[in-house]
Design a protein around this motif. Sequence first.
Motif: not given
Length: 276
Positions: A228-237
């Motif tokens: 996530m976000p869908l098709d743009n996994a960009s969250l920090s741990p």
Amino acid sequence: MSTRSFVSLTLVILLNTCVSAQAIGDDLSTSESEHVSRQLPLGELGRVIELGREIVENTKDHPLSKAYVGNSLNCTSCHLDAGTHPEAASFLGVAAAYPAWSPREQRVITLQDRALNCFMRSENGIRPPVGSEVAIAITAYITWLSTDQPIRMNPDKPLGPNHVRPLKDSVGDIDRGKPLYEDYCASCHGDDGLGSDDGPPVWGDKSYNDGAGLIRVPKLASWLKVAMPLDNASLSPQEALDIAAYINSHDRPKFNLQEHLPTDNQAGVFNGEAKE
């Protein structure tokens, strides 16, 4: 050229050739493992594999599986791209890990066991009968996605080679998670977490129950990090952990094992045609 020199030169050429061939072989092996080309088998087996894919994508609505589902989730809600996503609860290669030891069940389980247990927990429904059409179709599809993978049965946990790797950190903060959820998640899953046309519910009566694996904040966070976000996994741990803590702070169905088991006469079925 002396005979000894000729033999030495020949050995060098042969050695270099073998090394080069090995390098090419390694490159091909890597390429094939990353870009496996699969074709459905002919006949009934191919039909059942395709049926399994359809059930994975439309679990809550498919005629064969909807009676066993108690919420608004499909298998592909967690196993993205019908299990073909390389990281987000991937099905790729997973069949090669079974039978496997399951700490939760305290016994060795099969791939079919693992898939059917998801109906009780993640789908908040009833466990389909062992050997039923829905059980065979789903596991046939997952097994097909493990084509040509080496068998490495897992003695520790029922996890395949591409399972979601845990995050190093494990503590999330609910207060930090709320605005992050609003920024990254609410547009698909709703401000109230109850889902929309663009995303499934993440809490409430129609989401996974508190017996599902994702109820554990570190496990949900590790999935969010790669998905996530869908098709743009960009969250920090840390963002993933905070969002997971916020999501799992909300109410959801309680898990009671006895309420999710099939009746005794439906625990398993004979799915063959008896012949004398």
